[in-house]
Design an enzyme around this catalytic site. Structure first.
Site, mmCIF file in Angstrom:
data_model
loop_
_atom_site.group_PDB
_atom_site.id
_atom_site.type_symbol
_atom_site.label_atom_id
_atom_site.label_comp_id
_atom_site.label_asym_id
_atom_site.label_seq_id
_atom_site.Cartn_x
_atom_site.Cartn_y
_atom_site.Cartn_z
ATOM 1 C CE LYS A 52 -4.388 -1.356 0.239
ATOM 2 N NZ LYS A 52 -5.462 -0.864 -0.634
ATOM 3 C CB SER A 309 -0.848 -8.292 -0.909
ATOM 4 O OG SER A 309 -1.727 -8.986 -0.039
#
Length: 415
Positions: A52, A309
């Site tokens: 992110k 992720s």
């Protein structure tokens, strides 16, 4: 106008101000298990332990190029990785940040966000549910004239997330046969998909979503993004009710058959496997791509890249993960047993247990019955077959019981 590939490459160069490329590692354990050449793109090893940071940094650097550092004010709404990425980037740029988080956000996530942002950020806890938090953040942003940073439905964010693909191709030195992408709001998956479409069109893509939050699959089946009626929040990094509109513009070219759904309890098995076998700490969303490998056909002998992720996992959740993994693997069951109210009845039951069966929970639910009492029993064992054998013994002995292991309602109230 700068094309997408050029923009991603420029973003990848700029992001080196913050961190080196995350590792692309061949995983021997998974490669042997699936008979393929399995590589893991370790986004769990960024400074904030998730990808992110890439999108937040890229969106913010474009704003910072047009304003004085002291004039920049960024706002976001997030209970996790997006908040931490924005906080880290605010501190890097010397920009003000106001981060809205739900009141129910675990203290560990609040503390980490504050550490990453330092004096550059202010955290506002508001709303019991994320929709309330989001509305408050957007209203505040409009009132203050601040820049609202969307977590995934933003062209600049998508561009930043696509740097994962740029790094991956350079590190591998060739185009992989297949890339497995986790999907939440679609920022990462759409960015990587577009970059590979332009630079490695021969590479196939497949997508992994949590079973309780399959927003991409729903959008593909309906031809447009739709809001799911309910979302299981366990995979908090990917539990999104509606895929982003901009991400779907790229992802709409795929079929619902390209999406593989990962049951939340099975993800727990994968998390424990990667922790025990590889020493990798993955959050539920970070384990999505690895989890669906067993669902893929014809990957033997192929080069496959899984995007891991994120690794923001609170170890206070480990008992829950272990519990869910055991239940999925069939090594733990919960029964409501009708126990005759007579001397020796409990002993009769205990004698039916096998040598590897262990009672993990024993609780009387009703003690006022004259002839029978209801008992909640949790049983752990080493092999699923042991529990099958135990229930056969219970049937032969005439015990009445109900298996509530997968009964969502009863499990929620009693377990």
């Amino acid at each position: 106008m700068e094309n997408f590939t050029q923009a991603v490459r420029a973003a990848e160069v700029a992001i080196r101000e913050l961190f080196e490329p995350t590792p692309l590692q061949r995983n021997d354990h998974l490669s042997a298990k699936y008979g393929a050449d399995i590589w893991l793109k370790r986004e769990d090893l960024t400074p904030v332990r998730s990808y992110k940071l890439r999108g937040a940094f890229n969106a913010m650097r474009k704003v910072m190029s047009e304003v004085k550092p002291g004039d920049a004010h960024f706002v976001c709404a997030s209970a996790g990785n997006h908040a931490q990425g924005v906080a880290f980037a605010c501190r890097h740029f010397g920009a003000r940040g106001t981060i809205f988080m739900p009141v129910t956000t675990p203290q560990q996530k609040i503390d980490k966000t504050r550490i990453f942002g330092g004096e550059a950020i202010q955290i506002e806890l508001t709303g019991d549910y994320f929709d309330q938090t989001l509305a408050a953040a957007q209203a505040f942003s409009a009132e203050k004239g601040a820049v609202f940073l969307a977590p995934f439905d933003s062209a600049d964010v998508i561009e930043g997330q696509a740097t994962v693909a740029q790094e991956m191709l350079e590190q591998l030195g060739t185009a992989p046969d297949l890339v497995v992408l986790p999907v939440g709001g679609g920022g990462l998956s759409s960015g990587v998909a577009r970059y590979l479409r332009e630079n490695a069109p021969q590479t196939q893509l497949t997508f992994a979503e949590p079973l309780g939050g399959a927003s991409l699959q729903a959008a593909l089946e309906n031809g447009a993004p739709v809001a799911l009626p309910a979302v299981d929040g366990f995979v908090d990094g990917a539990a999104v009710a509606r895929i982003g509109a901009l991400p779907f513009q790229e992802l709409s070219r795929f079929s619902s058959s390209d999406v593989h759904l990962a049951p939340e309890d099975r993800i727990c098995v994968t998390m424990l496997e990667m922790l025990n076998a590889e020493g990798m700490v993955l959050e539920p969303a970070g384990a999505l791509a690895v989890d669906v490998l067993g669902d893929l056909r014809d990957i033997a002998g192929k080069t496959v890249v899984c995007i891991c992720s994120g690794g923001n996992f609170d170890f206070e959740r480990l008992p829950e993960v272990k519990e869910r993994a055991q239940r999925f693997a069939g090594k733990k069951k919960y029964l409501i047993l009708r126990m005759p109210q007579r001397p020796g009845a409990l002993r009769d039951f205990l004698e039916l247990l096998g040598p590897d069966d262990d009672i993990a929970r024993f609780e009387y639910l009703k003690k006022s019955a004259r002839n029978f009492g209801s008992i909640l029993i949790g049983i752990e064992t080493t092999q699923p077959a042991n529990l099958t054998t135990l229930m056969q013994r219970l049937d032969q002995a005439g015990f009445t019981y109900r298996d509530i292991t997968r009964d969502i309602v009863l499990s929620e109230f009693l377990i």
